[in-house]
Design a protein around this motif. Structure first.
Motif, short mmCIF file in Angstrom:
data_model
loop_
_atom_site.label_atom_id
_atom_site.label_comp_id
_atom_site.label_asym_id
_atom_site.label_seq_id
_atom_site.Cartn_x
_atom_site.Cartn_y
_atom_site.Cartn_z
N ALA A 103 46.36 35.32 39.42
CA ALA A 103 45.22 34.84 38.63
C ALA A 103 44.19 34.18 39.53
CB ALA A 103 45.71 33.86 37.56
N CYS A 108 42.28 36.88 41.24
CA CYS A 108 41.40 37.56 40.27
C CYS A 108 40.13 36.76 40.04
CB CYS A 108 42.15 37.75 38.96
SG CYS A 108 41.15 38.51 37.68
N LEU A 109 40.30 35.46 39.80
CA LEU A 109 39.13 34.65 39.45
C LEU A 109 38.27 34.35 40.65
CD1 LEU A 109 40.72 32.28 36.85
CD2 LEU A 109 39.45 34.37 36.49
N VAL A 158 39.22 43.64 26.33
CA VAL A 158 37.81 43.33 26.15
C VAL A 158 37.01 44.61 26.37
CG1 VAL A 158 37.96 40.90 26.77
CG2 VAL A 158 37.60 42.61 28.56
N PRO A 208 34.68 35.54 39.07
CA PRO A 208 34.65 34.21 38.45
C PRO A 208 34.30 34.24 36.97
CG PRO A 208 33.21 34.31 40.39
CD PRO A 208 33.69 35.69 40.15
N SER A 209 33.72 35.34 36.47
CA SER A 209 33.36 35.35 35.05
C SER A 209 34.54 35.73 34.16
CB SER A 209 32.21 36.33 34.81
OG SER A 209 32.58 37.63 35.24
N PHE A 210 35.72 36.01 34.75
CA PHE A 210 36.87 36.36 33.93
C PHE A 210 37.69 35.14 33.53
CE2 PHE A 210 35.48 40.37 34.53
CZ PHE A 210 36.17 41.28 35.33
N GLY A 211 37.23 33.95 33.87
CA GLY A 211 38.05 32.76 33.66
C GLY A 211 38.41 32.48 32.22
N ARG A 212 37.61 32.95 31.29
CA ARG A 212 37.86 32.66 29.88
C ARG A 212 38.59 33.80 29.17
NH1 ARG A 212 34.57 27.99 29.79
NH2 ARG A 212 34.59 27.45 27.58
N LEU A 213 38.97 34.81 29.94
CA LEU A 213 39.86 35.82 29.36
C LEU A 213 41.27 35.23 29.36
CD1 LEU A 213 38.58 39.05 31.13
CD2 LEU A 213 37.80 37.97 29.02
N SER A 214 42.18 35.92 28.72
CA SER A 214 43.53 35.38 28.62
C SER A 214 44.55 36.30 29.25
CB SER A 214 43.92 35.19 27.16
OG SER A 214 43.16 34.19 26.58
N LEU A 215 45.59 35.70 29.78
CA LEU A 215 46.74 36.45 30.25
C LEU A 215 47.56 36.77 29.02
CD1 LEU A 215 47.84 37.17 33.02
CD2 LEU A 215 49.18 35.08 32.93
N MET A 216 47.75 38.05 28.74
CA MET A 216 48.39 38.43 27.48
C MET A 216 49.88 38.72 27.65
SD MET A 216 47.05 41.29 24.80
CE MET A 216 47.68 42.77 25.60
N ASP A 267 44.02 40.12 27.77
CA ASP A 267 43.75 40.67 26.44
C ASP A 267 42.63 41.70 26.56
OD1 ASP A 267 41.69 37.93 25.14
OD2 ASP A 267 42.09 38.56 27.18
#
Lengths: 417, 922, 80
Positions: free
Chosen positions: A316, A319-320, A266, A324-332, A264
């Protein structure tokens, strides 16, 4: 009419109700001087350059669906020329130079963003290979820099550069002029410019057969009738084998699915294109704010434009592990493209063994960055009925001769490239 | 007064459990069972967001996952999460959320300037401008600004501290959707004795269904091949203090024999001017807020509809004490209008909604023209009909057909065992299609991406007439809501603009995930340190205890060197390499691939896969072997040992162990099934150590129980023995070029063996050495390595191994070796290089004749491996050089422009030390 | 994710297998012509439709099996 802030402002006054067509979508004529099958970036670019640089204007692009609906609309938008082998290096650099001026040439903002492409290295062997490639680039006059671990940590603070990472980063090869381009704009920009030069862009027209008379092409059967032409080129990526078979030719190509995905949107969080060979992954952030990511093929022949969960998981995971700080983003959204994988990982832009027949294909998963040069060179090849110096090595015959152009050294196993 | 819009009674909220939360720093109260959206509405808060492009004030539009407006930033620090739907976020005590994409505040957002400049910003405007100055880096300037304004929430700046996991499940029937239709389908299947799983995206209802596994808070997001369904469970989001050992989210991978979709239908809006003012929501959502959450979404409402369902919402509003000023029905007066007891304005539409931070009034006019009248209101409830949720159906390759009565796409046929029931199958009320209302002003089709009806018309006008072009040109449906409430409206308007029917326009492709899936949940626990397995040899701990510095080799960790106190790694490697040639060293070679080949046809088989003759190998002997790919290029090298009449052991390189095993199994099972041969991988079963150096025999003699004199155990001999009382295999082979042996013992005793070797070696000056020293030694001897030298583009002859290729027999790869380019002059061949002038060899250098020549500077070859040779005291390298074997004695330049380094090098043979091999055979 | 029927282990997930490509090719005899070998190693029909292909059950019994699968839909048409 010219696109500019002034025309935008003028049209704003009339509520944008007077914009002309960006490109026509005519019915096919009965005959052309040249026909290009495939309305993706490569096919449209070929038609444009045929008209623009070679004065061949009675040209049609036949697209079975809508233009730019194949890999041109599905890729991860990366452009670069960071190749090791000479033939590739010169070809892709020609393409990158065209990217640099393409928006102006087409009067269509393709948003070439020279934000840099960084290939991370995680092992001494990878570092050697990357530096070897970077040295080759520099000797070929292409921009390359090797960044140390510390330089990378400073440049990309949210990248995990710690020595405890599963595959610790040792450094990386950067091509500063590499970056991204807005993929849809490329199809539409070339279409509009080609259309303005008189090229017919025919959509919803599928080629069902190639007519060969006395060893020479005479035209194509389509769902909208027979179209005569002495010069026929196909630029159909994963469908190359299907088209070639219509002319009785078997190609050294397998069609595989490659998935890509976006997060999504950001606020800005990544300013460089980052790739990693060790974890088979690449990522950039689009101008809308989405992270655009990809990785390996699904590893099976496919024309389905979709794949399965395991690769999505690997992408994924990679990526993480790097961020590691992208873990709370979402796969859209996830999707797939159809990739024409060759037996050496390099393309075929060549005359085929039937008079008047040409192709550009075998682009594997790297065709987007090749778009301008592929069109430019295929147009040359068609106009002169002979390759240019820059595509002379990318023949169909090279495999039988033993002149493979194999960047990875993976050999005749298409999905390993 | 707290929660002024909460009804005194009713709803599924628990008034006995009040919860405190903050939004944009202001404190509020709600109840357990609320979502953030319902709690905000209960407190009279409607302004919750600014839109993506124009930064228009926005309110809560729906009550579910289809929400296009109310996205918030949840939490702070490492747990901060952007783009969270307030409509599905379950309220917990202490919840803290902020609105997004606004500065300095939600009420006063500088970005609202975009709205003022919106005439210059129709769909696709960025393709038509930003092209000046026409320099390669010109776009970057604009991009920098545009990127800051784009994007919605913010990514956290610290690593995600939470854990995620995967879970597999198998069932006969997976029911997606826990509404009435889903529950009935699940019950029916369970009664028929099937294994049933039912998943629903909402919280548990408290009701169990007999013999059905219920997954609550679980959204099925994708259907993949052979009915593997991906679903995301939100395990702890609703808890203020999640239990420590619970994953935050769980990715389910459910293999079902049959899927029943009871996914319902999603309401859509109508595009009239100002249809995005805060206080505007879908009629069904208003009804949900009233009935499930006991919240009045406003005080004075206007309902706008083209179907009967909105009347139920209107009645619910009225019963809750909301003043329903009017029901504006696009249809002529019908049954529902007559019976509702409300003021109905038939055959009319809202042409405009007024108000900025909250809707204040609407202008209503007859559809066939006529004067508009203004009605005050603070709530507008819209219903333009329903779209069956066919996303998963389409992912499963189900087809759709357009239904005129419902003005929607309904599921038609599916080639997989997927059924669809309930509202999702079209059990809905009839609708009089009304997609947009002719009026001036922004009529939003896609609220999330700020796409208006005029944008759709513009796309059609400019020739972007395919439905996918519409989507990409206007970005309609490409936001996080994936166009759930805007779908169909957009393509219906496109159909109108093109003058074709809606089915002729078609739909865009439905792709997973149905709703966005947390990135952290996708790999589950296989991320970070667990991204890939880490392989360690049996001696790993010993290496670590000795202070070894490790290097990654594929999945393995191998000791690079053993630096002593005050020693750099380079110094350590040089010391170790020097010591091997002076005394003796030991290196852990457990990672090499090992394959046992046995059977009557073993020798014949090996003859076919190696370039050299294997069937002449005697029992108790080993030899070097090279394998080719089918295209004639070198695949791998290693050793072949004959253990018995029909029993062999192969070694491969570490990196190719898996590939070679696969190659062998392929040949035995698919190509030559008539051969009686068994192949077994024993890589992990054996630990292996190589002992090398002039004093190696002394060390080995002290360890083993057999005669290892040169006569009894010559070069390339192999025997079983006991080493330090362990059953072992002893090989006399050498990678370093010194007198050398390898000892193999079963892997779980590897450390014992190693310690015994170290102890036995003490009197002889034995030191452990790592991969760096091993590399130095093999470079000094010109041994090729798969990767640098055998890079997948080289033939055996290129690498100086042409003599190994037997002319007397066939082997894999031979036929295509005859291709012209593989035997012509000028091929890059293996050579040795010595750096002149005492300078170091640059890393990964390329070879040129003249470093000062302008680019493109023709490259004659490149350095494949290099090192400082402590034994020769100079920098040396192996390289591939065009026509290399005929250029011995020439001087070239090795250059690394990346490092700014250039060195003169002399070309010579690839073996620098003891080319006759005397040290090996002594 | 594909469910592939291994004749020894039963239906197993795709992730347990390694892909082996076109299985319809006939490997030439060792002394066959270069053209035959070239066609075998390099040329592929690459059908848009039914494709006979090899998979190895690498995470299981390590059998190589042939599967007939439609490359347009991924439906497995025939498996051992």
């Amino acid at each position: 009419m010219t696109y500019s802030i002034f025309s935008l402002a003028r049209h704003a006054l009339s509520g944008h109700k007077r914009w002309p067509l960006a490109f026509r979508s005519p019915a096919p004529a009965k005959a052309y001087d040249a026909v290009i099958v495939g309305g993706g970036g490569h096919g449209l670019a070929t038609a444009y350059y045929l008209a623009k640089r070679h004065g061949v204007r009675k040209v049609a692009v036949l697209e079975k669906g809508y233009i730019g609906g194949g890999n041109t609309g599905r890729n991860t938008t990366i452009v670069r020329s960071n190749y090791h082998l000479d033939a590739n290096a010169h070809f892709y650099e020609h393409s990158l130079k065209l990217w640099e001026g393409l928006g102006r040439e087409l009067n269509f903002n393709v948003m070439y963003s020279a934000r840099g492409v960084l290939n991370l290295v995680h092992t001494p062997a990878e570092m050697d290979a990357a530096m070897r490639r970077g040295n080759a680039m520099r000797l070929n006059g292409i921009d390359a820099q090797f960044l140390s671990h510390d330089e990378i940590a400073r440049r990309i603070p949210n990248l995990d550069c710690s020595p405890d990472a599963r595959f610790p980063i040792l450094g990386g090869l950067l091509q500063p002029r590499g970056g991204t381009v807005r993929h849809d704009a490329v199809a539409w920009g070339y279409a509009r410019a080609a259309d303005a030069l008189g090229v017919d862009i025919v959509q919803a027209c599928e080629v069902t057969g190639i007519r060969v008379d006395g060893g020479a092409v005479s035209g194509v059967e389509t769902t909208r009738g027979f179209v005569a032409t002495p010069r026929l080129a196909f630029a159909v990526a994963g469908h190359s084998s299907v088209l070639a078979a219509m002319a009785g030719i078997t190609l050294p190509i397998e069609t595989h699915v490659l998935q890509a995905m976006v997060s999504d949107p950001v606020k800005p969080v990544l300013d460089t294109v980052v790739t990693s060979g060790a974890v088979h992954f690449y990522v950039s952030q689009s101008d809308k704010g989405e992270l655009v990511m990809g990785g390996d093929l699904d590893f099976m022949n496919s024309y389905a434009q979709r794949g399965n969960l395991p690769i999505v998981e690997h992408v994924a995971a990679a990526c993480l592990s790097l961020f590691p700080s992208f873990g709370r983003l979402s796969l859209m959204r996830t999707w797939g493209g159809i990739c024409d994988m060759t037996m050496d990982g390099s393309p075929i832009i060549a005359k085929l063994p039937v008079q008047g027949l040409y192709m550009t294909g075998g682009w594997c998963y790297g065709g987007f960055k090749a778009t301008p040069a592929s069109g430019w060179l295929l147009a040359h090849t068609i106009a002169h009925d002979a390759p240019h110096e820059l595509n002379a090595a990318f023949t169909l015959e090279r495999f039988a001769q033993g002149r493979m152009i194999d960047e990875k050294g993976a050999g005749p196993i298409p999905w390993m490239h | 007064m707290t929660q002024p819009f909460r009804l005194a009674q009713g709803g599924a909220v628990d008034r006995a459990r009040p919860l405190a939360f903050t939004f944009d720093g202001a404190r509020f109260e709600g109840y357990a069972g609320d979502t953030l959206a319902s709690a905000l509405l209960a407190n009279g808060v409607h302004l919750v967001a600014r839109s993506f492009k124009y930064h228009r004030p926005r309110g809560i539009y729906t009550a579910g996952a289809e929400e296009p407006n109310a996205l918030v930033q949840l939490g702070m620090g490492a747990r901060s999460e952007p783009n969270v739907r307030a409509t599905t976020l379950e309220l917990f005590d202490g919840l803290s959320a902020e609105s997004q994409n606004r500065w300095p505040s939600l009420r006063f957002d500088a970005g609202a300037l975009n709205d003022a400049f919106s005439p210059l910003m129709p769909a696709g405007f960025y393709y038509k401008t930003f092209m000046w100055p026409a320099t390669p880096r010109g776009w970057l300037r604009y991009e920098h600004l545009i990127r800051r304004m784009a994007g919605m929430g913010r990514a956290a700046s610290e690593p995600d501290p939470d854990a995620y996991e995967h879970q597999y499940a198998h069932c006969d029937v997976l029911v997606v959707g826990g509404g009435p239709a889903g529950i009935e389908a699940a019950r029916f299947a369970a009664q028929a004795g099937r294994r049933v799983i039912l998943c629903d995206e909402g919280p548990p209802s408290g009701r169990d269904i007999a013999d059905v596994t219920l997954l609550s808070r679980t959204t099925a997001f994708g259907i993949y091949d052979d009915l593997m369904v991906g679903a995301l469970e939100r395990v702890t989001d609703h808890l203020a203090s999640p239990p420590e050992r619970e994953p935050r989210r769980r990715l389910w991978k459910i293999r079902a024999r049959e899927v029943v979709l009871a996914t319902g239908a999603i309401e859509r809006g109508i595009a009239y001017a100002g249809n995005d003012r805060p206080g505007t929501m879908l009629a069904g959502a208003a009804k949900t807020y009233l009935e499930r959450y006991a919240v009045r979404p406003g005080s004075r409402a206007v309902v706008f509809t083209n179907n009967d369902s909105a009347y139920a919402a209107a009645q619910a509003l009225m019963s809750a004490g909301v003043d329903v000023a009017a029901v504006v029905d696009a249809r002529p007066e019908g049954e529902a209008a007559r019976r509702c007891g409300l003021r109905v304005i038939a055959s009319s539409a809202i042409v405009n909604a007024n108000g900025r931070l909250r809707v204040s009034s609407v202008d209503v006019a007859p559809l066939d023209g006529g004067r508009a009248r203004c009605i005050d209101c603070d709530l507008v409830c819209v219903s333009g009909g329903f779209n069956p949720a066919v996303h998963l159906w389409s992912q499963a390759r189900g087809t759709l057909r357009y239904d005129e009565r419902l003005a929607a796409f309904l599921p038609d046929a599916c080639p997989l065992p997927v059924r669809i029931v309930g509202a999702a199958a079209g059990e809905l009320d009839a609708v009089r299609a009304l997609w947009s209302v002719r009026s001036k002003g922004k009529r939003f089709v896609d609220l999330m991406n700020d796409v208006t009806a005029d944008d759709v018309a513009l796309a059609a006008r400019e020739g972007y007439t395919a439905v996918e072009h519409l989507k990409r040109y206007t970005t309609l449906g490409m936001g996080p809501d994936q166009g759930k409430t805007s779908g169909v409206v957009g393509l219906a308007l496109l159909a109108e603009a093109r003058g074709v029917s809606i089915p002729d326009v078609g739909t865009t492709t439905f792709r997973p995930p149905y709703t966005p899936v947390t990135l952290g949940a996708v790999p589950g626990s296989e991320q970070g340190a667990h991204l890939a397995p880490t392989r360690r040899s049996a001696m790993h701990d010993w290496h670590a205890e000795r202070g070894a510095r490790f290097v990654t080799a594929g999945l393995w960790l191998r000791p690079h060197s053993y630096p002593r106190a005050g020693e750099s790694e380079d110094d350590a490697a040089n010391r170790e390499a020097r010591n091997v040639r002076a005394n003796v060293g030991v290196v852990d070679v457990s990672t090499l691939g090992k394959i046992e080949i046995a059977g009557r046809d073993a020798a014949a088989f090996l003859n076919r896969i190696y370039v050299n003759t294997i069937d002449s190998l005697a029992t108790g002997r080993c030899r070097y072997g090279v394998m080719l790919r089918d295209d004639g290029m070198v695949l791998d090298d290693g050793t072949v040992t004959r253990l018995g009449p029909s029993h062999y052991l192969l070694t491969t390189t570490t990196v190719n162990a898996v590939k070679v095993m696969q190659h062998i199994e392929y040949l035995l099972q698919v190509v030559w099934p008539e051969l009686a041969v068994f192949a077994t991988s024993v890589t992990e079963q054996w630990a292996a150590a190589a002992i090398s150096g002039p004093r190696a025999r002394d060390v080995v003699a002290a360890l083993v129980d057999i005669d290892v004199s040169n006569a009894a155990f010559p070069f390339l001999a192999v025997a079983s023995c006991r080493a330090a009382s362990l059953p072992a295999r002893l090989f006399r082979m050498s990678y370093s070029g010194e007198l050398a042996y390898e000892l193999h013992v079963r892997a779980d005793r590897g450390r014992e063996l190693w310690e015994a070797i170290v102890k036995a070696g003490e009197p002889f000056g034995l030191m452990p050495y790592g991969t760096e020293a091993m590399g130095t030694l093999r470079i000094e001897k010109g041994h090729i390595v798969v990767g640098p030298e055998a890079d997948g583009r080289t033939t055996a002859d290129d690498l100086g191994l042409g003599k190994l290729v037997s002319g007397a027999k066939w082997c894999v790869g031979k036929p295509l070796l005859a291709r012209p380019a593989l035997t012509e002059a000028g091929r890059w061949q293996l050579v040795g290089l010595t750096a002149l002038d005492g300078a170091p060899m640059p890393r990964a250098a390329k070879l040129v004749a003249d470093p000062a020549r302008a680019t493109p500077n023709p490259m004659l070859g490149h350095v494949t491996s290099w090192c400082y040779s402590p034994n020769l005291e100079k920098w040396i390298a192996l390289a591939l050089l065009a026509d290399g074997r005929r250029r011995h004695g020439e001087t070239l330049w090795a250059v690394s422009p990346l490092a700014g380094a250039r060195v003169r090098v002399k070309v010579g043979p690839s073996c620098f030390i003891d080319p006759e091999g005397a040290r090996l055979r002594g | 994710m594909l469910l592939i029927n291994c004749p020894y282990c039963g239906p197993r997930a795709q992730s347990e297998f390694t892909y082996g490509g076109d299985a319809s090719l006939h490997r030439p005899a060792p002394d066959a012509s270069m053209d035959d070998w070239f066609a075998y190693v390099y040329l592929r029909d690459n059908p848009k439709g039914a494709h006979v292909e090899l998979w190895q059950h690498s995470a299981g019994c390590r059998s190589w099996i042939k599967v007939r699968r439609d490359t347009r839909t991924h439906d497995i048409l025939e498996s051992p």
